[in-house]
Design a protein around this motif. Structure first.
Motif, PDB file in Angstrom:
ATOM      1  N   ALA A  22      -1.479   0.797  37.403  1.00  0.00           N
ATOM      2  CA  ALA A  22      -2.266  -0.510  37.434  1.00  0.00           C
ATOM      3  C   ALA A  22      -1.962  -1.460  36.238  1.00  0.00           C
ATOM      4  O   ALA A  22      -1.868  -0.687  34.969  1.00  0.00           O
ATOM      5  CB  ALA A  22      -3.511  -0.350  37.543  1.00  0.00           C
ATOM      6  N   LYS A  23      -1.935  -2.724  36.216  1.00  0.00           N
ATOM      7  CA  LYS A  23      -1.943  -3.342  35.013  1.00  0.00           C
ATOM      8  C   LYS A  23      -3.234  -3.640  34.182  1.00  0.00           C
ATOM      9  O   LYS A  23      -3.078  -3.697  33.079  1.00  0.00           O
ATOM     10  CB  LYS A  23      -1.438  -4.908  35.467  1.00  0.00           C
ATOM     11  N   MET A  24      -4.258  -3.335  35.078  1.00  0.00           N
ATOM     12  CA  MET A  24      -5.556  -3.266  34.390  1.00  0.00           C
ATOM     13  C   MET A  24      -6.512  -2.507  34.956  1.00  0.00           C
ATOM     14  O   MET A  24      -6.443  -2.211  36.467  1.00  0.00           O
ATOM     15  CB  MET A  24      -5.994  -4.459  34.503  1.00  0.00           C
ATOM     16  N   VAL A  25      -7.205  -1.437  34.338  1.00  0.00           N
ATOM     17  CA  VAL A  25      -8.318  -0.626  34.931  1.00  0.00           C
ATOM     18  C   VAL A  25      -9.717  -1.006  34.589  1.00  0.00           C
ATOM     19  O   VAL A  25      -9.961  -1.233  33.507  1.00  0.00           O
ATOM     20  CB  VAL A  25      -7.768   0.760  34.437  1.00  0.00           C
ATOM     21  N   LEU A  26     -10.448  -1.250  35.530  1.00  0.00           N
ATOM     22  CA  LEU A  26     -11.873  -1.525  35.507  1.00  0.00           C
ATOM     23  C   LEU A  26     -12.919  -0.453  35.702  1.00  0.00           C
ATOM     24  O   LEU A  26     -12.628  -0.044  37.110  1.00  0.00           O
ATOM     25  CB  LEU A  26     -12.103  -2.607  36.414  1.00  0.00           C
ATOM     26  N   LEU A  27     -13.708   0.021  34.961  1.00  0.00           N
ATOM     27  CA  LEU A  27     -14.448   1.237  35.398  1.00  0.00           C
ATOM     28  C   LEU A  27     -15.932   0.779  35.682  1.00  0.00           C
ATOM     29  O   LEU A  27     -16.768  -0.251  35.320  1.00  0.00           O
ATOM     30  CB  LEU A  27     -14.696   2.169  34.066  1.00  0.00           C
ATOM     31  N   ALA A  28     -16.269   1.298  37.041  1.00  0.00           N
ATOM     32  CA  ALA A  28     -17.621   0.862  37.377  1.00  0.00           C
ATOM     33  C   ALA A  28     -18.213   2.150  38.208  1.00  0.00           C
ATOM     34  O   ALA A  28     -18.691   2.038  39.298  1.00  0.00           O
ATOM     35  CB  ALA A  28     -17.394  -0.184  38.707  1.00  0.00           C
ATOM     36  N   CYS A  29     -18.329   3.133  37.442  1.00  0.00           N
ATOM     37  CA  CYS A  29     -18.801   4.527  38.056  1.00  0.00           C
ATOM     38  C   CYS A  29     -20.215   4.617  37.784  1.00  0.00           C
ATOM     39  O   CYS A  29     -20.908   5.613  38.542  1.00  0.00           O
ATOM     40  CB  CYS A  29     -18.003   5.594  37.542  1.00  0.00           C
ATOM     41  N   GLY A  30     -21.006   3.699  37.172  1.00  0.00           N
ATOM     42  CA  GLY A  30     -22.376   4.121  36.642  1.00  0.00           C
ATOM     43  C   GLY A  30     -22.329   4.766  35.271  1.00  0.00           C
ATOM     44  O   GLY A  30     -21.180   5.218  34.910  1.00  0.00           O
ATOM     45  N   ALA A  31     -23.347   4.387  34.465  1.00  0.00           N
ATOM     46  CA  ALA A  31     -23.192   4.880  32.943  1.00  0.00           C
ATOM     47  C   ALA A  31     -22.871   6.461  32.707  1.00  0.00           C
ATOM     48  O   ALA A  31     -22.214   6.769  31.751  1.00  0.00           O
ATOM     49  CB  ALA A  31     -24.369   4.404  32.316  1.00  0.00           C
ATOM     50  N   ILE A  32     -23.511   7.319  33.638  1.00  0.00           N
ATOM     51  CA  ILE A  32     -23.158   8.576  33.453  1.00  0.00           C
ATOM     52  C   ILE A  32     -21.653   9.113  33.830  1.00  0.00           C
ATOM     53  O   ILE A  32     -20.887   9.511  33.123  1.00  0.00           O
ATOM     54  CB  ILE A  32     -24.159   9.356  34.417  1.00  0.00           C
ATOM     55  N   GLU A  33     -21.264   8.407  34.857  1.00  0.00           N
ATOM     56  CA  GLU A  33     -19.781   9.164  35.346  1.00  0.00           C
ATOM     57  C   GLU A  33     -18.868   8.163  34.597  1.00  0.00           C
ATOM     58  O   GLU A  33     -17.667   8.761  34.345  1.00  0.00           O
ATOM     59  CB  GLU A  33     -19.835   8.908  36.958  1.00  0.00           C
ATOM     60  N   THR A  34     -18.869   7.136  34.184  1.00  0.00           N
ATOM     61  CA  THR A  34     -17.999   6.309  33.405  1.00  0.00           C
ATOM     62  C   THR A  34     -17.610   6.596  32.176  1.00  0.00           C
ATOM     63  O   THR A  34     -16.509   7.068  31.705  1.00  0.00           O
ATOM     64  CB  THR A  34     -18.690   4.837  33.279  1.00  0.00           C
ATOM     65  N   ALA A  35     -18.969   7.243  31.302  1.00  0.00           N
ATOM     66  CA  ALA A  35     -18.709   7.773  30.103  1.00  0.00           C
ATOM     67  C   ALA A  35     -17.839   9.293  30.407  1.00  0.00           C
ATOM     68  O   ALA A  35     -17.124   9.696  29.845  1.00  0.00           O
ATOM     69  CB  ALA A  35     -20.083   8.291  29.498  1.00  0.00           C
ATOM     70  N   ARG A  36     -18.282   9.972  31.490  1.00  0.00           N
ATOM     71  CA  ARG A  36     -17.627  11.432  31.496  1.00  0.00           C
ATOM     72  C   ARG A  36     -16.327  11.132  31.936  1.00  0.00           C
ATOM     73  O   ARG A  36     -15.444  11.817  31.573  1.00  0.00           O
ATOM     74  CB  ARG A  36     -18.282  12.025  32.868  1.00  0.00           C
ATOM     75  N   LEU A  37     -15.907  10.081  33.022  1.00  0.00           N
ATOM     76  CA  LEU A  37     -14.463   9.810  32.900  1.00  0.00           C
ATOM     77  C   LEU A  37     -13.545   9.381  31.714  1.00  0.00           C
ATOM     78  O   LEU A  37     -12.500   9.889  31.388  1.00  0.00           O
ATOM     79  CB  LEU A  37     -14.232   8.765  34.125  1.00  0.00           C
ATOM     80  N   MET A  38     -14.170   8.656  30.837  1.00  0.00           N
ATOM     81  CA  MET A  38     -13.708   8.280  29.709  1.00  0.00           C
ATOM     82  C   MET A  38     -13.430   9.584  28.625  1.00  0.00           C
ATOM     83  O   MET A  38     -12.284   9.792  28.210  1.00  0.00           O
ATOM     84  CB  MET A  38     -14.309   7.179  28.989  1.00  0.00           C
ATOM     85  N   LEU A  39     -14.516  10.415  28.768  1.00  0.00           N
ATOM     86  CA  LEU A  39     -14.292  11.564  27.858  1.00  0.00           C
ATOM     87  C   LEU A  39     -13.619  12.715  28.515  1.00  0.00           C
ATOM     88  O   LEU A  39     -12.656  13.398  27.619  1.00  0.00           O
ATOM     89  CB  LEU A  39     -15.915  12.430  27.734  1.00  0.00           C
ATOM     90  N   LEU A  40     -13.262  12.677  29.611  1.00  0.00           N
ATOM     91  CA  LEU A  40     -12.249  13.736  30.481  1.00  0.00           C
ATOM     92  C   LEU A  40     -10.840  13.035  30.049  1.00  0.00           C
ATOM     93  O   LEU A  40      -9.929  14.012  30.268  1.00  0.00           O
ATOM     94  CB  LEU A  40     -12.503  13.562  31.985  1.00  0.00           C
ATOM     95  N   SER A  41     -10.819  11.846  29.788  1.00  0.00           N
ATOM     96  CA  SER A  41      -9.331  11.027  29.791  1.00  0.00           C
ATOM     97  C   SER A  41      -8.657  11.379  28.435  1.00  0.00           C
ATOM     98  O   SER A  41      -8.774  10.284  27.667  1.00  0.00           O
ATOM     99  CB  SER A  41      -9.607   9.738  30.071  1.00  0.00           C
TER     100      SER A  41
END
Length: 545
Positions: free
Chosen positions: A279-298
């Motif tokens: 993707a040219k652009m990624v937007l995170l909208a998982c809720g504050a718990i799961e968004t942080a988790r996905l960022m830390l997993l990456s």
């Protein structure tokens, strides 16, 4: 089991999550002519598949996470061992948490956005001002109220900030709980008003008016009158023909290119097939718990501590609100025999205890409102017998004679309250689960005691013959309000994203949900989450080549 990795056609905009923030951005972007791919972890349950089956929704957690598949862990401080807990139980499905919510959508006050300027440094807290002003958000609150569908009465709340337009539909009728609440406020000389709610009291944008079914909170709505992304913005985005919504697609990593930009995500579909969606652009909208988790997993060579985490603040400053209040028992039935049970159709609210009062032993406050005490089968009251004839007698004696008055605790941000990756517990996909560390600040404890005592006084003024306050013991996530884990700010050393939701470290990675909230506000967060997502989407449209 992963069978193979496939690579679909690249997306212009990729949104992870289809709840309040993701669906809002999808509607705005697709209606502006932009093609959007959305990956949603959960299933796509259509409104006509919902029902009022209390055992299914309340006792069997039909819409909440299955702890065997998607556990979370919780502890109070860094030195404790975390345990698996149903913390902040929210639906992970198309439409997100808004599918099950009660739909309280009051606006915050102007003071909410400038807490640091008003109160200065508070020991143990990480109070900051929002980088966005009330005047910048006001047009977007109005857009959401009208496009999403909200009922209310403009001007009734004398503490509300300036508004440019009234509500699209009038407030709903006063129910039994509301009558008592208004009576109590009148005796105490308090301003009370109809709480704005995400439901329609008159036909609006082709949707019907609500019939006020009592089975509302924790249920999906089969009537279409409850305003959720499932009944509003998702159908509107799909109608553009530019919204590629893929349910049951579990994203496990955000990928980065050599230049440090987000290049896409890796996800797995329901059959276990793994894809790399560029993707040219990624937007995170998982809720504050799961968004942080996905960022830390990456994690990558460029971002060994998680993507966009050069500040070390991803996951920190987590806030959750907590419902505090008082139960009340009355000598007479709250509703007449001809009135139907209205469930969580909260009517009365007041902002009289919202603004900081220097005569109190704490700062901050929040909206106070009245509500039911539970569902017909799962009715509860402090001290109620749980089994046999005594339990049946208590159901008969208390159910139509009891109510709650309470408020959401506006918890003050603390860097030590955080979401990180649990080192030992993994989900059904083999990934580390979110570990929540949360402990009330001294200001939270004082504020919570004030709420419980004050709600008790208001309950007595309403005529309750027996009052039982609910005091704060720990954070349980009982509001399902998640905020603050990727805070928004102007300084890259003290925030994760800028005022437009773009990560300081990764310019084409955006966060749309409540993770960007610098403070938790004294009002329910959904309206502001949606308004801020709309504001960010407008900026993305303005900036496109």
């Amino acid at each position: 089991m992963t069978l193979m990795r496939r690579k679909p056609a690249p997306a212009d905009v990729l949104i992870v999550g289809s709840g309040a923030s993701g669906a809002t951005a999808a509607k705005v972007l697709t209606e502006a002519g932009i093609n959007v791919v959305c990956l949603e972890r959960g299933p796509w349950i259509k409104p006509d598949e919902f029902s009022g089956d209390e055992l299914k929704y309340v006792n069997r957690y039909f819409l909440w996470q299955d702890l065997d598949l998607k556990p979370r862990t919780k502890r109070s401080s860094a030195g404790e061992e975390a345990h698996i807990a149903r913390f902040s139980p929210t639906p992970q499905m198309v439409g997100g948490a808004s599918v099950h919510y009660s739909g309280w959508v009051p606006r915050p006050t102007p003071d909410d956005l400038i807490s640091k300027s008003i109160y200065g440094d508070i020991p143990g807290a990480s109070l900051v001002d929002w980088p966005v002003t009330y005047d910048e958000l006001e047009p977007y609150w109005t857009k959401v109220e009208w496009e999403f569908g909200v009922c209310g009465l403009a001007g009734a709340n004398k503490y509300e900030g300036p508004r440019s337009k009234g509500y699209p539909t009038p407030p709903y009728p006063v129910n039994g709980f509301g009558k008592k609440f208004y009576e109590g406020c009148a005796k105490m000389g308090l301003n009370a008003f109809p709480l704005p709610k995400a439901l329609l009291t008159a036909p609006h944008k082709g949707r019907p008016a609500s019939v006020q079914p009592g089975l509302w909170h924790e249920y999906g709505d089969p009537t279409g009158s409850k305003s959720t992304p499932l009944s509003t913005f998702i159908p509107e985005a799909l109608a553009t023909g530019r919204y590629d919504l893929r349910p049951e697609s579990y994203v496990r990593e955000i990928t980065v290119s050599k230049d440090g930009r987000a290049s896409g995500v890796v996800y797995q579909d329901r059959d276990g097939v793994e894809y790399h969606q560029e993707a040219k652009m990624v937007l995170l909208a998982c809720g504050a718990i799961e968004t942080a988790r996905l960022m830390l997993l990456s994690k990558s060579a460029l971002f060994p501590d998680g993507i966009a985490n050069n500040s070390g603040l991803v996951g920190k400053n987590a806030m959750f609100h907590e419902y505090i209040g008082a139960f009340g028992l009355f000598d007479k039935e709250l509703s007449t025999p001809t009135e139907q049970w209205t469930g969580s159709y909260v009517n009365g609210a007041t902002y009289e205890f919202y603004k900081t009062d220097t005569n109190r032993d704490h700062i901050l406050g929040s909206v106070t409102a009245a509500s039911t005490v539970g569902h017909p089968i799962n009715f509860t009251y402090p001290g109620k017998p749980l089994w046999g004839k005594p339990a049946k007698d208590a159901d008969r004696q208390y159910f139509d004679y009891s109510m709650k008055i309470g408020a959401i605790l506006q918890d003050i941000p603390q860097e030590t309250n955080a979401v990180d990756l649990d080192p030992t517990v993994r989900d059904a996909w083999g990934l580390p689960v979110a570990r929540i560390t949360a402990k009330p600040h001294e200001n939270d404890k004082a504020q919570a005691k004030y709420i419980a005592d004050n709600s008790s006084e208001l309950m007595r003024a309403a005529g309750a013959s027996k009052v039982d306050p609910i005091y704060l013991s720990e954070f349980t996530g009982n509001c399902s309000h998640e905020m603050g884990t990727a805070r928004m700010g102007n300084d890259p050393s003290s925030s994760v994203v800028n005022k437009w939701g773009a990560a300081h470290d990764v310019p084409n990675l955006y966060v749309l949900d409540g993770a960007v909230f610098p403070t938790s506000l004294g009002a329910n967060p959904t309206l502001t989450i949606m308004a801020n997502a709309w504001r960010i989407a407008d900026r993305i449209i303005e900036d496109r080549p």
